[in-house]
Enzyme design. Structure first.
Site, PDB file in Angstrom:
ATOM      1  N   ASN A 101     106.247 -27.533  40.127  1.00 33.69           N
ATOM      2  CA  ASN A 101     107.193 -28.285  40.942  1.00 33.69           C
ATOM      3  C   ASN A 101     108.373 -27.396  41.311  1.00 33.69           C
ATOM      4  O   ASN A 101     109.087 -26.902  40.435  1.00 33.69           O
ATOM      5  CB  ASN A 101     107.690 -29.518  40.172  1.00 33.69           C
ATOM      6  CG  ASN A 101     108.393 -30.516  41.066  1.00 33.69           C
ATOM      7  OD1 ASN A 101     108.790 -30.195  42.183  1.00 33.69           O
ATOM      8  ND2 ASN A 101     108.568 -31.734  40.576  1.00 33.69           N
ATOM      9  N   GLU A 146     102.797 -31.131  34.878  1.00 36.28           N
ATOM     10  CA  GLU A 146     103.816 -30.533  35.743  1.00 36.28           C
ATOM     11  C   GLU A 146     104.746 -29.596  34.975  1.00 36.28           C
ATOM     12  O   GLU A 146     105.263 -29.950  33.916  1.00 36.28           O
ATOM     13  CB  GLU A 146     104.634 -31.638  36.394  1.00 36.28           C
ATOM     14  CG  GLU A 146     105.719 -31.133  37.333  1.00 36.28           C
ATOM     15  CD  GLU A 146     106.429 -32.272  38.025  1.00 36.28           C
ATOM     16  OE1 GLU A 146     105.777 -32.971  38.826  1.00 36.28           O
ATOM     17  OE2 GLU A 146     107.630 -32.479  37.769  1.00 36.28           O
TER      18      GLU A 146
END
Length: 269
Positions: A186, A165
């Protein structure tokens, strides 16, 4: 202390308790008795935009989202709706998850399962495999580069896929340097918890060809799936919108149908 720092501190405290209860050798023995991990990369590489559907009770930004008494039942609804992967929150303090949730889901669905947590040590990677995970979330912002590289290597060596991420272009470079094959962008800032819907369009072009792109956070409906598809997403990870929907199977099905629309094949990179 940022929200991320606070969460990681709590994770380390809870981890110390589990390490006292279960040795690394015991985890390895349990993992060795399991079938090999499924190839999530292949599933997420299809022409359609895949849906990663999440079992998520709470979040630091929204508090309690849903009373999920039976995570396996919810996961089977997701699978029936066409989800490609089931994500299970296992962090205890802020997300009200557990490894028991992971066990329950793994025991009911046939598709790959992602352990979503704040992974900071190899012990947690072995935990994920020992509890049947096929994918593991690694958050660049929570790890020093050497640790990130080591954890990516460990996840891959155990046959699992690392969903790495990122939140900005610098973190993309770190993820790629660490060997990431699947990068999640994200839109939620883990330090402030604010969502910036322009994050994906800004960061995605810096991801090299051949690395899968997953859009995370703030995905509300099938229209958002189409928008992310047009920006080059290979998959979307959806939690809040699904757990709050009265018909999660149909909600997933609508997103899957949107991601598979033939018109998107001509506009996606």
């Amino acid at each position: 202390m940022s929200v991320l720092d606070s969460i990681v501190a709590g994770v380390k405290e809870d981890l110390a308790v589990r390490e006292q209860a279960t040795s690394m050798d015991a985890l390895k023995q349990r993992a060795e008795r399991l079938p090999g991990a499924q190839d999530a990369f292949q599933l997420l590489s299809m022409d359609a935009v895949a849906v990663i559907a999440e079992v998520k009770r709470s979040s630091p930004s929204k508090g309690e989202l849903a009373d999920i008494s039976d995570p396996s039942s919810l996961a089977t609804e997701y699978e029936a709706g066409g989800a490609s992967v089931i994500s299970v929150l296992t962090e205890q303090r802020r997300f009200n998850g557990s490894l028991a949730d992971l066990d329950a889901v793994r025991g009911k669905v046939d598709i790959p399962v992602l352990r979503k947590d704040f992974i900071v040590t190899p012990y947690q990677v072995w935990e994920a495999r020992a509890h049947g995970a096929d994918m593991v979330l690694l958050i660049v912002a929570a790890l020093e580069q050497m640790a990130l590289e080591s954890l990516v290597e460990r996840v891959h060596s155990l046959g699992m896929c690392a969903l790495v991420e990122v939140h900005d272009e610098h973190e993309v470079k770190r993820a790629v340097d660490a060997g990431a094959k699947i990068i999640g962008i994200n839109a939620r800032n883990l330090k402030t918890l604010e969502v910036d819907r322009d994050t994906f369009s800004r960061v995605s072009p810096t991801i090299p060809a051949g690395v899968l792109r997953v859009a995370e956070s703030g995905i509300r409906d099938s229209h958002d799936v189409v928008e992310y598809a047009r920006m080059g997403a290979d998959a979307v990870l959806v939690g809040e919108a699904l757990v709050k929907d009265k018909d999660p199977r149909q909600a997933v099905a609508s997103m899957v149908a949107a991601g598979a629309h033939p018109a998107l094949r001509s506009v996606r990179p």
